[in-house]
Design an enzyme around this catalytic site. Sequence first.
Site, PDB file in Angstrom:
ATOM      1  CG  ASN A  13      -1.736   1.192   1.403  1.00  0.00           C
ATOM      2  OD1 ASN A  13      -1.848   2.010   0.482  1.00  0.00           O
ATOM      3  ND2 ASN A  13      -2.349   1.351   2.568  1.00  0.00           N
ATOM      4  CE  LYS A  63      -0.235   3.255   4.668  1.00  0.00           C
ATOM      5  NZ  LYS A  63      -0.216   3.347   6.116  1.00  0.00           N
ATOM      6  CG  HIS A  96      -5.872   1.830   5.006  1.00  0.00           C
ATOM      7  ND1 HIS A  96      -5.489   2.788   5.913  1.00  0.00           N
ATOM      8  CD2 HIS A  96      -4.833   0.964   4.911  1.00  0.00           C
ATOM      9  CE1 HIS A  96      -4.261   2.510   6.339  1.00  0.00           C
ATOM     10  NE2 HIS A  96      -3.848   1.401   5.746  1.00  0.00           N
ATOM     11  CD  GLU A 135      -3.098   5.483   6.627  1.00  0.00           C
ATOM     12  OE1 GLU A 135      -3.052   5.563   5.391  1.00  0.00           O
ATOM     13  OE2 GLU A 135      -2.183   4.968   7.309  1.00  0.00           O
ATOM     14  CD  GLU A 191      -3.447  -2.517   7.179  1.00  0.00           C
ATOM     15  OE1 GLU A 191      -2.332  -2.734   6.698  1.00  0.00           O
ATOM     16  OE2 GLU A 191      -4.117  -1.500   6.918  1.00  0.00           O
ATOM     17  N   GLY A 244       2.389   2.411  10.798  1.00  0.00           N
ATOM     18  CA  GLY A 244       3.331   3.522  10.667  1.00  0.00           C
ATOM     19  C   GLY A 244       3.985   3.942  11.974  1.00  0.00           C
ATOM     20  CB  SER A 277       5.161  -1.512  12.092  1.00  0.00           C
ATOM     21  OG  SER A 277       4.740  -0.177  12.283  1.00  0.00           O
TER      22      SER A 277
HETATM   23  P1  PGA Z   1       2.788   0.382   7.628  1.00  0.00           P
HETATM   24  O1  PGA Z   1       1.337   0.554   6.960  1.00  0.00           O
HETATM   25  O2  PGA Z   1       3.360  -0.910   7.116  1.00  0.00           O
HETATM   26  O3  PGA Z   1       3.570   1.581   7.203  1.00  0.00           O
HETATM   27  O4  PGA Z   1       2.572   0.335   9.113  1.00  0.00           O
HETATM   28  C1  PGA Z   1       0.508  -0.534   6.718  1.00  0.00           C
HETATM   29  C2  PGA Z   1      -0.809  -0.064   6.144  1.00  0.00           C
HETATM   30  O5  PGA Z   1      -1.332   0.951   6.611  1.00  0.00           O
HETATM   31  O6  PGA Z   1      -1.367  -0.674   5.204  1.00  0.00           O
END
Ligand code: PGA
Length: 250
Positions: free
Chosen positions: A9, A11, A96, A98, A168, A174, A213
């Site tokens: 992803n 983003k 997601h 976010e 997640e 992140g 992460s």
């Molecule tokens: P990250 O993000 O690996 O940077 O923690 C994962 C995601 O949000 O899909």
Amino acid sequence: MRKKIVAGNWKMNTLPAEGVELAKGVARGKGEVCDCVNFIVCPPFTHLSSVIESLKGTGVAVGAQDCATEVKGAYTGEVSAQMIAALGCEYVILGHSERRQYYGETSETLNKKMERAFENNLKPIYCVGENLEEREAERHFDVVKAQIEEVVFNLSEEQFAKLVIAYEPVWAIGTGKTATAEQAEEIHAFIREVLRSKFGAAADDCAILYGGSCKPSNAGEIFSKPNVDGGLIGGAALKADDFLAIGKAF
Ligand code: PGA
């Protein structure tokens, strides 16, 4: 045997030319990774077309990061599932955290997006997960169960067979803070049980990815768990070598 999937992803990262380079890097290194691993990259809308073009014949699949709730029309700024599918996208990330957190997406929104995706033969990667407060209050099972019941339970058996789920935990995205392999397995097994209560044995064929992460140093342990079928990778998907190394962790 369930599919093993490593999905990136991206983003809101990379400019178009950088995205194409990153995609090519993944395709170049893919030969060193077991054929059993399915790689998917999910670039921003603006470079879906050029990334798809650069990955033709490589076996790396492409997904979008979102799609509109509506079919077409006067919805300024939106991108429809039909547009994405017309480019040759195979997957679309939906729900997601976010999007849920910053853009107010609810189960109602996501039910519409799911329908749009399936109407256009896109396979949704449906994201679920609790935030820190919910985890600390030990409400994570209830939160994830509701996210599944309110959306996934509305799917037909035929639709469900095309679905990928990504668990997640918001507190791990992140932040550098990963769920332990045991925490991941515990909730992945729970998710599968919830799915089984509705879809029966088909739940055993549904790929459930871990995200938050995930990186080369921890992927091996997490992926070794029986109910973890791969990862949805954010930060570590922005470097082809790291992304490929996560694929090698299987
Ligand atoms: P990250 O993000 O690996 O940077 O923690 C994962 C995601 O949000 O899909």
